[in-house]
Each structure stands twice: as C-alpha cells, then as structure tokens.
Design a protein around this motif. Structure first.
Motif, PDB file in Angstrom:
ATOM      1  N   ALA A  24       0.836  -1.206   0.000  1.00 24.74           N
ATOM      2  CA  ALA A  24       0.000   0.000   0.000  1.00 24.74           C
ATOM      3  C   ALA A  24       0.871   1.255   0.000  1.00 24.74           C
ATOM      4  O   ALA A  24       0.570   2.232  -0.708  1.00 24.74           O
ATOM      5  CB  ALA A  24      -0.921  -0.007   1.217  1.00 24.74           C
ATOM      6  N   ALA A  25       1.934   1.249   0.779  1.00 24.71           N
ATOM      7  CA  ALA A  25       2.841   2.400   0.807  1.00 24.71           C
ATOM      8  C   ALA A  25       3.504   2.592  -0.549  1.00 24.71           C
ATOM      9  O   ALA A  25       3.651   3.728  -1.039  1.00 24.71           O
ATOM     10  CB  ALA A  25       3.891   2.200   1.896  1.00 24.71           C
ATOM     11  N   PHE A  26       3.905   1.494  -1.181  1.00 23.43           N
ATOM     12  CA  PHE A  26       4.521   1.571  -2.514  1.00 23.43           C
ATOM     13  C   PHE A  26       3.541   2.160  -3.527  1.00 23.43           C
ATOM     14  O   PHE A  26       3.928   2.982  -4.373  1.00 23.43           O
ATOM     15  CB  PHE A  26       4.969   0.174  -2.938  1.00 23.43           C
ATOM     16  N   LEU A  27       2.278   1.765  -3.447  1.00 23.72           N
ATOM     17  CA  LEU A  27       1.264   2.281  -4.366  1.00 23.72           C
ATOM     18  C   LEU A  27       1.050   3.784  -4.192  1.00 23.72           C
ATOM     19  O   LEU A  27       0.598   4.462  -5.118  1.00 23.72           O
ATOM     20  CB  LEU A  27      -0.055   1.541  -4.161  1.00 23.72           C
ATOM     21  N   LEU A 139      -5.711  -7.003   9.815  1.00 22.13           N
ATOM     22  CA  LEU A 139      -4.544  -6.465  10.518  1.00 22.13           C
ATOM     23  C   LEU A 139      -3.799  -5.470   9.635  1.00 22.13           C
ATOM     24  O   LEU A 139      -3.350  -4.417  10.104  1.00 22.13           O
ATOM     25  CB  LEU A 139      -3.623  -7.619  10.906  1.00 22.13           C
ATOM     26  N   GLY A 140      -3.686  -5.777   8.352  1.00 23.65           N
ATOM     27  CA  GLY A 140      -3.032  -4.854   7.434  1.00 23.65           C
ATOM     28  C   GLY A 140      -3.801  -3.554   7.284  1.00 23.65           C
ATOM     29  O   GLY A 140      -3.206  -2.467   7.221  1.00 23.65           O
ATOM     30  N   ALA A 141      -5.140  -3.640   7.260  1.00 24.70           N
ATOM     31  CA  ALA A 141      -5.967  -2.438   7.119  1.00 24.70           C
ATOM     32  C   ALA A 141      -5.848  -1.529   8.339  1.00 24.70           C
ATOM     33  O   ALA A 141      -5.715  -0.305   8.211  1.00 24.70           O
ATOM     34  CB  ALA A 141      -7.430  -2.831   6.897  1.00 24.70           C
ATOM     35  N   VAL A 142      -5.888  -2.119   9.524  1.00 24.48           N
ATOM     36  CA  VAL A 142      -5.765  -1.328  10.749  1.00 24.48           C
ATOM     37  C   VAL A 142      -4.391  -0.666  10.827  1.00 24.48           C
ATOM     38  O   VAL A 142      -4.279   0.524  11.169  1.00 24.48           O
ATOM     39  CB  VAL A 142      -6.015  -2.220  11.985  1.00 24.48           C
ATOM     40  N   ARG A 150      -3.812   5.586   2.715  1.00 23.58           N
ATOM     41  CA  ARG A 150      -5.167   5.796   2.213  1.00 23.58           C
ATOM     42  C   ARG A 150      -5.926   4.474   2.091  1.00 23.58           C
ATOM     43  O   ARG A 150      -5.348   3.419   1.835  1.00 23.58           O
ATOM     44  CB  ARG A 150      -5.125   6.494   0.858  1.00 23.58           C
ATOM     45  N   GLN A 151      -7.227   4.575   2.227  1.00 26.86           N
ATOM     46  CA  GLN A 151      -8.102   3.417   2.123  1.00 26.86           C
ATOM     47  C   GLN A 151      -7.984   2.739   0.761  1.00 26.86           C
ATOM     48  O   GLN A 151      -7.949   1.508   0.655  1.00 26.86           O
ATOM     49  CB  GLN A 151      -9.543   3.870   2.362  1.00 26.86           C
ATOM     50  N   GLU A 152      -7.902   3.536  -0.314  1.00 26.86           N
ATOM     51  CA  GLU A 152      -7.818   2.975  -1.664  1.00 26.86           C
ATOM     52  C   GLU A 152      -6.548   2.136  -1.834  1.00 26.86           C
ATOM     53  O   GLU A 152      -6.562   1.089  -2.497  1.00 26.86           O
ATOM     54  CB  GLU A 152      -7.855   4.091  -2.704  1.00 26.86           C
ATOM     55  N   SER A 153      -5.469   2.604  -1.258  1.00 35.35           N
ATOM     56  CA  SER A 153      -4.202   1.868  -1.363  1.00 35.35           C
ATOM     57  C   SER A 153      -4.276   0.538  -0.628  1.00 35.35           C
ATOM     58  O   SER A 153      -3.792  -0.491  -1.130  1.00 35.35           O
ATOM     59  CB  SER A 153      -3.054   2.712  -0.800  1.00 35.35           C
ATOM     60  N   GLN A 156      -6.351  -1.961  -2.699  1.00 34.76           N
ATOM     61  CA  GLN A 156      -5.595  -2.562  -3.805  1.00 34.76           C
ATOM     62  C   GLN A 156      -4.528  -3.527  -3.301  1.00 34.76           C
ATOM     63  O   GLN A 156      -4.299  -4.588  -3.899  1.00 34.76           O
ATOM     64  CB  GLN A 156      -4.937  -1.456  -4.630  1.00 34.76           C
ATOM     65  N   ALA A 157      -3.881  -3.162  -2.205  1.00 27.50           N
ATOM     66  CA  ALA A 157      -2.817  -4.012  -1.664  1.00 27.50           C
ATOM     67  C   ALA A 157      -3.364  -5.353  -1.188  1.00 27.50           C
ATOM     68  O   ALA A 157      -2.734  -6.403  -1.387  1.00 27.50           O
ATOM     69  CB  ALA A 157      -2.097  -3.296  -0.527  1.00 27.50           C
ATOM     70  N   ILE A 158      -4.541  -5.343  -0.576  1.00 33.24           N
ATOM     71  CA  ILE A 158      -5.165  -6.595  -0.131  1.00 33.24           C
ATOM     72  C   ILE A 158      -5.439  -7.491  -1.327  1.00 33.24           C
ATOM     73  O   ILE A 158      -5.172  -8.704  -1.300  1.00 33.24           O
ATOM     74  CB  ILE A 158      -6.465  -6.307   0.646  1.00 33.24           C
ATOM     75  N   ALA A 159      -5.957  -6.902  -2.423  1.00 33.47           N
ATOM     76  CA  ALA A 159      -6.233  -7.688  -3.619  1.00 33.47           C
ATOM     77  C   ALA A 159      -4.960  -8.319  -4.168  1.00 33.47           C
ATOM     78  O   ALA A 159      -4.938  -9.503  -4.535  1.00 33.47           O
ATOM     79  CB  ALA A 159      -6.891  -6.798  -4.677  1.00 33.47           C
ATOM     80  N   ARG A 160      -3.885  -7.562  -4.215  1.00 32.03           N
ATOM     81  CA  ARG A 160      -2.623  -8.084  -4.760  1.00 32.03           C
ATOM     82  C   ARG A 160      -2.053  -9.211  -3.903  1.00 32.03           C
ATOM     83  O   ARG A 160      -1.663 -10.265  -4.413  1.00 32.03           O
ATOM     84  CB  ARG A 160      -1.596  -6.962  -4.864  1.00 32.03           C
ATOM     85  N   GLU A 161      -1.981  -8.965  -2.597  1.00 35.02           N
ATOM     86  CA  GLU A 161      -1.315  -9.933  -1.729  1.00 35.02           C
ATOM     87  C   GLU A 161      -2.134 -11.207  -1.542  1.00 35.02           C
ATOM     88  O   GLU A 161      -1.579 -12.307  -1.511  1.00 35.02           O
ATOM     89  CB  GLU A 161      -1.017  -9.298  -0.364  1.00 35.02           C
ATOM     90  N   LEU A 162      -3.458 -11.086  -1.429  1.00 32.22           N
ATOM     91  CA  LEU A 162      -4.271 -12.283  -1.267  1.00 32.22           C
ATOM     92  C   LEU A 162      -4.362 -13.073  -2.561  1.00 32.22           C
ATOM     93  O   LEU A 162      -4.487 -14.303  -2.544  1.00 32.22           O
ATOM     94  CB  LEU A 162      -5.677 -11.916  -0.758  1.00 32.22           C
TER      95      LEU A 162
END
Length: 302
Positions: A24-27, A139-142, A150-153, A156-162
């Motif tokens: 998410a930070a990278f995005l 846990l990643g979202a919190v 940001r919420q959007e990041s 997207q990060a959850i979609a990529r990693e899962l």
C-alpha cells in the motif's frame, strides 16, 4: 522513515499483513521494505515481521529494534518473553493490540508502554468469515490506517497480496469489505518518527566450547517437549462433547503435539498444558464432538 514491527503467531497472517502495508505504501509512491523473520516454526509459535516506509531510499536492513509503531496480532504474546513485544517500546511508540480489552484495561494488566489502540479482530473475523485465524487483511488495514495510508491503497494491496496466496476473487472481495470496516473503526495516530531511542551497543560474547557429544541429539534420551507449556499460544481451545464422540480416534491421530490421549473407555482426553490451540482435532472430527471455545482474554505475567 516510519518503522513498523509486527508480532504474531505462525498462521495468523502477520507476515501477509506486513506485505499489505508495504505494498500500500509503494502504491502511494513511498519507498517501502517489508521482511519477516521466522525459522522452522510450528503453527502458533511467535513470529515477527518488519515494514519500513520512507520518502527517500531505505538503507537500513534487518530487525527493527526501536519501532515507531508496534502491531500485536495476539494479546498473549505480550507476556511471552520469547516474543519480545516490549523491546524498544517507549512512551512515544504507537502500539496496536488485537484484543477485546480496551486500552486502559490492557495497560493495567500488562504495564505495556506506548500509545495504545485496541480492536478485537478475532471476533470480527469469526463473525464475518466463520474462521478464527483469517485476520491478515484486517490487521493490514488497521496498521495502514494508523500509519496514515489511504483506504484505496489498502484496498488494492489486499487484492494483490491475497491473490498471490491463490485465494478466489470472492474471498478477496469479502476480505476487502471487512477490512474497510476495521480501517474505519480505528483512528490514525500521529506516529512520531525520529524520536526513537538508540539501540544499546552490542556486547561481544565469547562462547565456551563444549565437546560435540554435549549438544548431539540422542535417541535414547528422554523427551523434553512436555516440560514446556504451550497453553499460552491458544486463542481458542478444543472442547470435547463425550455424548457425540464415536471413538474414531482421528483427533488422537492428527494432534501434532501429542496433547490428546485415549482413556480406558476408548474416548479421547485433552491435555491442555500441552495443547497449542491449532484445532486440527476440531477440523477432522466427523461427528462435531470437538468444538472450539474462545479463551478468556487476560494478560498473564510472564
């Protein structure tokens, strides 16, 4: 640089959560680095992961000794000396703990320093997914929320990693939906960077060498695994309903810790001091005689 340290147990998803935050930070255009540390750990054993976020190239590597934000996926880790949750934590450190306890109750029981935030992610996961350990996305979202991402990041990060874990699109979408609720349930904190205490200088230790036979395993030596209790690893415990048990012994055969024995009447018995709460016995029980019961949350002194 923002330094985040995750503490979890094998199978809880602390490693995946750290990757979600780093992605998410990278995005968002940041420099990001994430790395876990664990050996040949069994499920339930303490593990750690580290995420660094910065606007400039990150030249540090390895462990985060003095974190800006500490994320604890299981409250029982606080009292576990091998997890070293409190290492490098001072009054400036932001700390999140997955627990049903509020911040004041947790501080009173554990004397944990830092600025505490709590949320019961296990209850959220069980309510929405029917599973006790599916908390990596939550846990990643919190963590992302507390770190100001940001919420959007995070979405997207959850979609990529899962997706990298091979999960279906429907499972990923449900994780994203529940993760959003957790994201909104906590407030971002003003994480203070640059005020971390310097690490204590390393001291050179000169080992005393022993003969090879001293540390060589022997097949004739008695076992020592029973000397260590793993009851503190549990979030849920298996409970047997004898009236539903058909004596198939599948729980006994599948217990990885040998914590289930067979009584003279042919029915199983659970030795709780050696039960780590993996719940393999619950999964294999054909008659649902084995059920999962939530442990009472309390921080026990180590």
């Amino acid at each position: 640089m923002l330094a985040i340290r995750f503490h979890g147990r094998g199978g809880q998803g602390a490693k995946t959560a750290s990757r979600i935050v780093g992605t998410a930070a990278f995005l968002e255009g940041y420099q990001a680095q994430d790395s876990p540390i664990y050996g040949a750990e069994r499920r339930g054993a303490p593990v750690s992961a580290f995420t660094r976020i910065a606007t400039e190239p990150i030249r540090e590597r390895g462990l985060i000794v003095c974190p800006d934000l500490v994320v604890v996926a299981d409250v029982s880790l606080i009292a576990d000396p091998t997890a070293r949750v409190a290492e490098g934590v001072d009054d400036h450190t932001a700390v999140f703990v997955n627990t049903a306890l509020d911040g004041e109750s947790l501080r009173a029981q554990s004397s944990l320093r830092g600025r505490l935030t709590t949320l019961d992610l296990n209850e959220v996961a069980f309510r929405h997914f029917g599973k006790r350990g599916a908390i990596s996305a939550l846990l990643g979202a919190v963590t992302g929320r507390l770190a100001g991402l940001r919420q959007e990041s995070i979405h997207q990060a959850i979609a990529r990693e899962l997706a990298d874990l091979g999960l279906s699109s429907s499972v990923i979408e449900s994780n994203q939906t529940v993760a959003l609720q957790c994201y909104e349930a906590v407030q971002p904190v003003a994480v203070e960077t640059g005020v971390r205490r310097p690490a204590a200088p390393a001291r050179l230790h000169v080992p005393t060498y022993e003969p090879p036979t001293r540390g060589t395993a022997s097949i004739t030596a008695g076992p020592n695994s029973a000397l260590r209790s793993m009851s503190g690893w549990r979030t849920f415990r298996p409970v047997l309903r004898p009236d539903l048990c058909n004596g198939c012994w599948l729980c006994f055969a599948n217990c990885p810790e040998g914590a289930i024995t067979i009584k003279p009447d042919g029915k199983p018995a659970i030795y709780y001091p050696h039960c780590k709460g993996c719940l393999d016995c619950v999964e294999v029980c054909p008659t649902d005689a084995m059920t999962a019961e939530r442990e009472t949350e309390a921080v026990k002194p180590g």
